[in-house]
Design an enzyme around this catalytic site. Structure first.
Site, PDB file in Angstrom:
ATOM      1  N   SER A   1       0.804  -1.226   0.000  1.00  0.00           N
ATOM      2  CA  SER A   1       0.000   0.000   0.000  1.00  0.00           C
ATOM      3  C   SER A   1       0.838   1.278   0.000  1.00  0.00           C
ATOM      4  O   SER A   1       0.289   2.372  -0.128  1.00  0.00           O
ATOM      5  CB  SER A   1      -0.953   0.008   1.197  1.00  0.00           C
ATOM      6  OG  SER A   1      -0.236   0.019   2.409  1.00  0.00           O
TER       7      SER A   1
ATOM      8  N   LYS B   1      -6.319   3.845   8.655  1.00  0.00           N
ATOM      9  CA  LYS B   1      -5.342   4.772   8.083  1.00  0.00           C
ATOM     10  C   LYS B   1      -5.852   6.213   8.122  1.00  0.00           C
ATOM     11  O   LYS B   1      -5.098   7.143   8.442  1.00  0.00           O
ATOM     12  CB  LYS B   1      -5.011   4.356   6.649  1.00  0.00           C
ATOM     13  CG  LYS B   1      -4.216   3.053   6.576  1.00  0.00           C
ATOM     14  CD  LYS B   1      -3.964   2.628   5.144  1.00  0.00           C
ATOM     15  CE  LYS B   1      -3.159   1.337   5.096  1.00  0.00           C
ATOM     16  NZ  LYS B   1      -2.911   0.880   3.724  1.00  0.00           N
TER      17      LYS B   1
END
Length: 795
Positions: free
Chosen positions: A677, A720
């Site tokens: 990611s 996140k």
């Protein structure tokens, strides 16, 4: 008819009785009725000899097919010796075989067979340990016999497990059926365990015999005489067919309790049989307590089927809201699950798996579900369990045997349909004692658990009414077959606002009550609570927050008891360093300014989301790329992809990469990092480095990239974004395919962040560096590029 000349799977059967023959053993067989011709043919290598056990010793009668067991062994003859009564042959046991068909003639028995070799399911180390344990028990037994030194020398010389078991079986008082059971058992592990069981029984039997003999010699022991007389009385009653005497008051009590337990008929029959055994035992015998404990378990277990009660969904929602702040998506899933149960009028239990970081309320949610359903609540902590017997129980033949924890919990609940929380199911561990996770497969399978059989209980028990709730921190360590049997509900970490409300409305009052305080004695101001959350805890849940509040409560208790403060004792923001010491939180914060080559990424850890700085720099060298910061293989590959994409898509002919080294570093070097990611962050850091354009320090990004320049979706978006908001980030780039996941993100977080969806690296560079890439058809035509310049991004 079977043709003996056909050497494929055809052999001559030699009947044997009351001996154990196992592969690898040497043994002496006696042939008192064989002619000289028959004896000589035993050594014929063209004929397969099969030693096949008889079901009983038939003497002179003619043998029939049904007189034989079906598993035997092949053997070779090493030596033949003539004796007064006939012959004897020294043989070596070769292979274990299973008989398919027989051909019995006047002077010989032939059979068609197939090989059935031992299943070697023990490591060499385990086999050696089992051999040593058998020798140890044998030594303990032989200490009671004089002149056993020669015998023990022979035992100590045996290194092979099969040979050792076969040798010792000649000296053990075990039945022919038990001896055959050893041969029939194909698993070497199971055979060894059965043999050890027989050996331990032999040890206990001999021990009892010696003790009784010693006591009887010294004095006519009352208990011993009573046992003998009871056995004699029982034998006389059976011989005279008088049956049992009228039941005693104690036996009547057991009979009444068995009736009241409302057992199924087949279970009731077992209980009455055990009661009969109990009546024939002396209360002072070891077997008496074993039978009594088993009978008590049968009686105390709940057997009565419960009627399915209507579920009050409004009350269930009220209980969940009252006991858990936030977690709206999770509570919706639970209410929906209960609604389905209501519509189906389903009495069968359900199996949920709550997955999330520590301290987010997984276990307490199970307790709330039990309260909402008005059922009993039981909890099993499975963390670190490595013995299958913890789930299925021990067989009653073992000393100190007890039922497994599933049956024990049902007994504790007193109801057949409790809510059972299987805590930390991801931390089950396999060992040489078995795999508890595999044992749970039967427990958690709705198609099987209505006849779950605990080894100790030894009768089927219906677990289909139990509402199972498993909890785990991660799905990675849960075996796939076990995971397939459960409905997974993900529980994410709490937001700062959720933690504040949980602390204010639940934790403070709970901690005050635990410490004997009330809100007139201790007050924690809102600003202080917010600072405790942000600077003195580092977690996804609220367990650490409760510990910090408890620390303050202990300090306050000491001051209040010592009359050192005026009431109420108010805790302000400025008091925290004196009370809790230096702050422990190490969350990274967004930088005030950046330099070219530095980009902020987003990471997902077990304690929630974090920002991640990615730094890139260049220097003269030989075209190498250096990666530091304890990066995993996937993250290293993302860096290589980013560099290849950069070289192929940006007009950077002014830079000779063969003469330049690029160094990429991710701070917090002691912490392992991996995952795809960070792809767009790595690409942007390299693009910023070679263009000299800074990236906004308040901008963070997450997304996987491909060599085509596509941005792929990632996981953990909610965590996140929570980490970005906490770190002071104002703008976040996410993959376009993750837009649907924004529904899981709290509204308060989305309001504080500018979230931009990107689909390609062109979108990324437009938002971060304000430049656009040339069309893809220009990649291999450098003459189309203007050296060292970039086309500004179109508005």
């Amino acid at each position: 008819m079977i043709n003996l000349d056909d050497k494929n799977n055809i052999g001559r059967v030699i009947p044997v009785s009351d001996i154990v023959l196992l592969p690898g053993m040497y043994h002496t067989l006696k042939f008192n009725k064989f002619s000289e011709t028959q004896i000589e043919s035993l050594s014929d290598e063209d004929i397969v000899n099969i030693a096949l056990p008889l079901k009983q010793n038939f003497g002179q009668s003619k043998l029939k097919e049904e007189d034989f067991h079906r598993v035997g062994v092949t053997f070779q003859v090493n030596a033949i010796e003539k004796t007064e009564k006939g012959y004897k042959a020294e043989i070596k046991i070769l292979d274990r075989v299973e008989i398919k068909t027989f051909s019995i003639e006047e002077d010989s028995i032939k059979a068609e067979f197939e090989f059935a070799p031992d299943i070697i399911d023990l490591t060499e180390k385990s086999k050696d340990e089992m051999v040593e344990y058998i020798k140890k028990v044998t030594r303990e037994i032989s200490e009671n016999f004089k002149g056993s030194e020669k015998f023990m020398l022979a035992v100590e010389g045996q290194k092979d497990l099969n040979k050792l078991m076969g040798y010792l079986s000649h000296f053990m008082q075990i039945s022919s059926e038990e001896k055959y059971d050893l041969l029939e058992t194909q698993s070497l592990k199971d055979r060894g365990l059965k043999f050890i069981d027989y050996l331990l029984k032999q040890k206990e039997s001999l021990k009892l015999q010696f003790e009784l003999a010693e006591k009887f010699t010294e004095k006519a022991n009352k208990n011993y005489r009573e046992t003998v007389l009871r056995e004699q009385l029982k034998a006389i009653q059976e011989e005279l067919n008088e049956g049992k005497s009228s039941p005693s008051k104690k036996d009547k009590n057991y009979l009444n309790r068995i009736e009241e337990a409302q057992m199924p008929d087949e279970i009731k029959e077992v209980a009455l049989e055990e009661l009969g055994k109990l009546e024939s035992q002396s209360p002072n015998s070891a077997e008496y307590n074993v039978i009594k404990n088993y009978l008590e378990l049968l009686i105390q277990l709940p057997w009565k089927k419960q009627e399915f009660k209507d579920i009050d969904l409004e009350e269930a929602r009220r209980i969940l809201d009252e006991q858990h702040y936030g977690l709206e998506k999770v509570k919706d899933r639970i209410i929906q699950h209960l609604a389905v149960m209501q519509l189906k009028n389903d009495k069968k239990g359900s199996i949920l798996l709550l997955v999330g970081p520590p301290g987010v309320g997984k276990t307490s949610l199970g307790k709330s579900i039990a309260e909402a359903l008005n059922r009993k609540y039981v909890r099993l902590s499975l963390g670190g369990v490595r013995d299958e017997a913890e789930i299925r129980g021990h067989r009653r033949t073992y000393v100190g045997a007890m039922p497994g924890r599933i049956i024990q919990s049902i007994k504790k609940a007193g109801e057949i349909n409790p809510v059972m929380v299987l805590d930390e199911v991801d931390k089950l561990m396999a060992s040489y004692n078995g795999d508890p996770a595999s044992a749970l497969l039967e427990v958690l399978d709705p198609e099987q658990n209505d006849t779950f059989t605990d080894h100790y209980l030894d009768v089927p028990y219906d677990l289909s009414n139990v509402f199972f709730i498993a909890t785990a921190n991660s799905l990675d360590t849960i075996p796939r077959p076990l995971l397939d049997r459960m409905e997974v509900i993900q529980i994410s970490s709490y937001t700062m606002n959720e933690k504040f409300h949980i602390g204010k409305n639940h934790l403070i009052s709970a901690v005050l009550e635990e410490h004997g305080l009330n809100d007139t004695q201790l007050v924690i101001e809102d600003a202080a609570l917010e600072r405790i959350i942000s600077e003195y805890t580092l977690e996804a849940g609220v367990r650490g927050l409760k510990k910090q509040i408890a620390t303050i409560a202990r300090i306050a208790s000491e001051k209040i008891v010592s009359n050192k403060v005026e009431l109420p004792f108010k805790v302000k923001e400025d008091d925290l360093e004196d009370l809790l010491g230096r702050k422990v939180s190490s969350h990274d914060k967004a930088q005030d300014d950046n330099v070219p080559g530095v980009v902020t990424g987003l990471a997902w850890t077990s304690v929630g989301g974090e920002i991640l700085f990615i730094e890139a720099t260049g220097m003269l060298g030989s075209g190498q790329i250096v990666l530091t910061g304890q990066l995993g293989d996937v993250m290293k590959e993302s860096a290589q992809i980013s560099l290849s994409l950069l070289k192929s898509r940006l007009p950077i002919n002014a830079i000779n990469f063969r003469e330049r080294d690029i160094h990429i570093h991710v701070p917090s070097g002691s912490v392992p990092k991996d995952g795809p990611s960070a792809g767009i962050a790595l690409f942007t850091a390299l693009a910023s480095l070679v263009t000299g354009i800074k990236v906004d320090s308040k901008l963070a990004m997450t997304g996987e990239i491909t060599l085509r320049g596509a941005v792929l979706p990632i996981g953990g978006l909610k965590e996140k974004l929570l980490g970005a908001q906490r770190a002071g980030i104002t703008k976040v780039l996410i993959p376009k395919d993750n837009v649907v996941d924004l529904n899981e993100v709290p509204q308060e977080v989305k309001e504080q962040l500018t979230i931009i969806a990107v689909e390609t690296v062109e979108d990324v560079l437009r938002e971060t560096l304000g430049i656009s890439l040339p069309r893809i058809e220009h990649i291999f035509n450098p003459n189309k590029f203007i050296e060292g310049t970039f086309k500004p991004a179109e508005e």
